[in-house]
Design a protein around this motif. Structure first.
Motif, PDB file in Angstrom:
ATOM      1  N   GLY A  75      78.584  53.885  10.540  1.00 46.77           N
ATOM      2  CA  GLY A  75      77.644  54.834   9.952  1.00 46.77           C
ATOM      3  C   GLY A  75      76.487  55.175  10.862  1.00 46.77           C
ATOM      4  N   LEU A  76      76.779  55.476  12.127  1.00 43.35           N
ATOM      5  CA  LEU A  76      75.720  55.638  13.120  1.00 43.35           C
ATOM      6  C   LEU A  76      75.085  57.021  13.135  1.00 43.35           C
ATOM      7  N   CYS A  77      75.590  57.948  12.343  1.00 42.96           N
ATOM      8  CA  CYS A  77      74.995  59.282  12.279  1.00 42.96           C
ATOM      9  C   CYS A  77      75.363  59.911  10.948  1.00 42.96           C
ATOM     10  N   ASN A  78      74.781  61.082  10.658  1.00 37.36           N
ATOM     11  CA  ASN A  78      75.190  61.822   9.463  1.00 37.36           C
ATOM     12  C   ASN A  78      76.014  63.058   9.810  1.00 37.36           C
ATOM     13  N   HIS A  79      76.180  63.318  11.122  1.00 43.44           N
ATOM     14  CA  HIS A  79      76.950  64.477  11.563  1.00 43.44           C
ATOM     15  C   HIS A  79      77.689  64.101  12.849  1.00 43.44           C
ATOM     16  N   LEU A  80      79.004  64.065  12.772  1.00 42.12           N
ATOM     17  CA  LEU A  80      79.828  63.692  13.920  1.00 42.12           C
ATOM     18  C   LEU A  80      80.729  64.861  14.284  1.00 42.12           C
ATOM     19  N   VAL A  81      80.730  65.211  15.562  1.00 42.83           N
ATOM     20  CA  VAL A  81      81.559  66.313  16.055  1.00 42.83           C
ATOM     21  C   VAL A  81      82.496  65.772  17.127  1.00 42.83           C
ATOM     22  N   LEU A  82      83.764  66.156  17.027  1.00 42.17           N
ATOM     23  CA  LEU A  82      84.764  65.809  18.034  1.00 42.17           C
ATOM     24  C   LEU A  82      85.160  67.084  18.757  1.00 42.17           C
ATOM     25  N   ALA A  83      84.990  67.092  20.066  1.00 42.31           N
ATOM     26  CA  ALA A  83      85.275  68.289  20.856  1.00 42.31           C
ATOM     27  C   ALA A  83      86.118  67.915  22.062  1.00 42.31           C
ATOM     28  N   GLY A  84      87.079  68.760  22.381  1.00 40.30           N
ATOM     29  CA  GLY A  84      87.918  68.497  23.547  1.00 40.30           C
ATOM     30  C   GLY A  84      88.768  69.698  23.895  1.00 40.30           C
ATOM     31  N   ARG A  85      89.461  69.578  25.011  1.00 48.52           N
ATOM     32  CA  ARG A  85      90.347  70.662  25.431  1.00 48.52           C
ATOM     33  C   ARG A  85      91.506  70.823  24.456  1.00 48.52           C
ATOM     34  N   ASN A  86      91.934  69.736  23.835  1.00 45.02           N
ATOM     35  CA  ASN A  86      93.020  69.772  22.854  1.00 45.02           C
ATOM     36  C   ASN A  86      92.401  69.832  21.457  1.00 45.02           C
ATOM     37  N   LEU A  87      92.110  71.042  20.985  1.00 46.84           N
ATOM     38  CA  LEU A  87      91.426  71.205  19.708  1.00 46.84           C
ATOM     39  C   LEU A  87      92.299  70.742  18.546  1.00 46.84           C
ATOM     40  N   THR A  88      93.619  70.900  18.684  1.00 47.77           N
ATOM     41  CA  THR A  88      94.524  70.439  17.626  1.00 47.77           C
ATOM     42  C   THR A  88      94.403  68.940  17.426  1.00 47.77           C
ATOM     43  N   LYS A  89      94.353  68.189  18.525  1.00 47.88           N
ATOM     44  CA  LYS A  89      94.179  66.732  18.450  1.00 47.88           C
ATOM     45  C   LYS A  89      92.840  66.391  17.799  1.00 47.88           C
ATOM     46  N   ALA A  90      91.787  67.114  18.170  1.00 50.18           N
ATOM     47  CA  ALA A  90      90.471  66.874  17.580  1.00 50.18           C
ATOM     48  C   ALA A  90      90.490  67.117  16.084  1.00 50.18           C
ATOM     49  N   GLN A  91      91.164  68.181  15.667  1.00 52.77           N
ATOM     50  CA  GLN A  91      91.251  68.490  14.240  1.00 52.77           C
ATOM     51  C   GLN A  91      92.012  67.404  13.488  1.00 52.77           C
ATOM     52  N   GLY A  92      93.059  66.883  14.095  1.00 59.64           N
ATOM     53  CA  GLY A  92      93.814  65.798  13.484  1.00 59.64           C
ATOM     54  C   GLY A  92      92.975  64.548  13.320  1.00 59.64           C
ATOM     55  N   ASP A  93      92.200  64.201  14.357  1.00 58.94           N
ATOM     56  CA  ASP A  93      91.313  63.046  14.263  1.00 58.94           C
ATOM     57  C   ASP A  93      90.272  63.245  13.160  1.00 58.94           C
ATOM     58  N   VAL A  94      89.734  64.461  13.066  1.00 60.06           N
ATOM     59  CA  VAL A  94      88.727  64.741  12.052  1.00 60.06           C
ATOM     60  C   VAL A  94      89.283  64.503  10.650  1.00 60.06           C
ATOM     61  N   LEU A  95      90.453  65.039  10.361  1.00 56.61           N
ATOM     62  CA  LEU A  95      91.066  64.836   9.047  1.00 56.61           C
ATOM     63  C   LEU A  95      91.279  63.349   8.764  1.00 56.61           C
ATOM     64  N   ASP A  96      91.798  62.635   9.759  1.00 54.41           N
ATOM     65  CA  ASP A  96      92.070  61.212   9.599  1.00 54.41           C
ATOM     66  C   ASP A  96      90.778  60.446   9.323  1.00 54.41           C
ATOM     67  N   LEU A  97      89.721  60.784  10.054  1.00 54.29           N
ATOM     68  CA  LEU A  97      88.438  60.113   9.861  1.00 54.29           C
ATOM     69  C   LEU A  97      87.811  60.461   8.519  1.00 54.29           C
TER      70      LEU A  97
END
Length: 309
Positions: free
Chosen positions: A23-45
């Motif tokens: 719980g180290l923040c209230n807003h977490l963003v995942l960004a990378g060249r592989n946006l599909t992978k980032a979106q998958g991680d976001v859903l999982d998280l």
């Protein structure tokens, strides 16, 4: 607080998971060249949040759309090829990545602190400081924090003392040009001896990252936990001491260099440099290491400059 992780490979994804659990923040963003992978991680998280104490907005983003972050955690890296013998193997490719990445990120996130994970971390922290035009206190590489943690764990097995009760640092390069500071190593106010058994453990630590990498193809758990220790210290303004890679004009007689030294960390970034009294063995190791590290910095950055001419 808004934390953005640049790069969603094994390391970036594991850091994101640890950030959510802690719980180290209230807003977490995942960004990378592989946006599909980032979106998958976001859903999982997002699916983990019902098991966490703190609510959090988690989203993905293209790197060029990342804006107004408080902390940028940079894990973006070229992919290693097969077994790795040196972190410098990633150097030329990652210097090129940073030359494109850092100016863009700083332009869109002018108030952010930069936490560098990508290797070779000392070269890239030096380069990021040059490119960003920010005070060096706002740019730090995780560096030998993870080496020092490995050292404490292995020493704890030898000494049969909990690793958190051991106070000992490895300084210098996150790589072969690092050195232990036995003169300031203690357990319960008792000095940790500089002896053959402890030196053997230090040499095991120097190779530990490669052992993990060559067994499973990457390292992620220890480096992610170390990164989160830095993030937590910043988020809570804890003023914790830790060895981090940072650019300095002068430290212990060494000028214009960048490697891990003991620092105090808080919300503003690196608040101060600490100056332990080193014995002659450590001073000799520092001088030798500093020269080799600076050679690596010059060779990699100049190699990339010559390549682009």
């Amino acid at each position: 607080m808004k934390i953005t992780i640049i790069g969603t490979g094994q390391v970036g994804s594991t850091i994101a998971y640890a950030v959510v659990l802690q719980g180290l923040c209230n807003h977490l963003v995942l960004a990378g060249r592989n946006l599909t992978k980032a979106q998958g991680d976001v859903l999982d998280l997002q699916h983990t949040l019902s098991f966490c104490e703190r609510p959090m907005t988690i989203e993905s983003s293209a790197i060029e759309d990342v804006k107004n972050s408080d902390i940028l955690v940079i894990t973006a890296s070229a992919k290693g090829q097969g077994k790795m013998a040196s972190r410098m193997e990633l150097g030329v490719a990652n210097v090129e990545i940073f030359k494109k990445l850092i100016p863009l990120l700083v332009r869109n996130n002018p108030q952010a602190l930069l936490v560098i994970i990508s290797n070779p971390v000392d070269v890239l922290t030096y380069l990021a400081t040059q490119l960003a035009g920010l005070p060096s206190s706002r740019i730090m590489g995780v560096g030998t924090l993870v080496d020092s943690a490995r050292f404490r764990v292995l020493l704890s097995i030898e000494e049969r003392i909990h690793p958190d009760d051991l106070r000992t640092y490895i300084l210098g390069e996150h790589g072969p040009n690092q050195f232990p500071v036995f003169s300031n190593a203690f357990a319960g106010s008792e000095r940790i001896a500089d002896n053959p058994a402890h030196r053997r453990i230090f040499h095991e630590v120097t190779e530990a990252g490669f052992d993990v990498y060559n067994l499973k193809g990457y390292t992620n758990f220890a480096i992610a936990t170390a990164a989160c220790e830095v993030l937590k210290t910043i988020a809570y303004d804890d003023h914790r001491t830790m060895p981090l890679s940072t650019y300095f004009k002068e430290w212990q007689g060494i000028e214009d260099n960048c490697f891990s030294i003991p620092v105090v960390v808080g919300r503003a970034g690196i608040i101060r440099h600490l100056h332990p009294n080193l014995n002659q063995i450590e001073k000799n190791a520092l001088g030798k290491s500093a020269k080799l590290i600076k050679d690596n910095i010059n060779n990699l950055i100049n190699a990339e400059n010559n390549k682009s001419v």
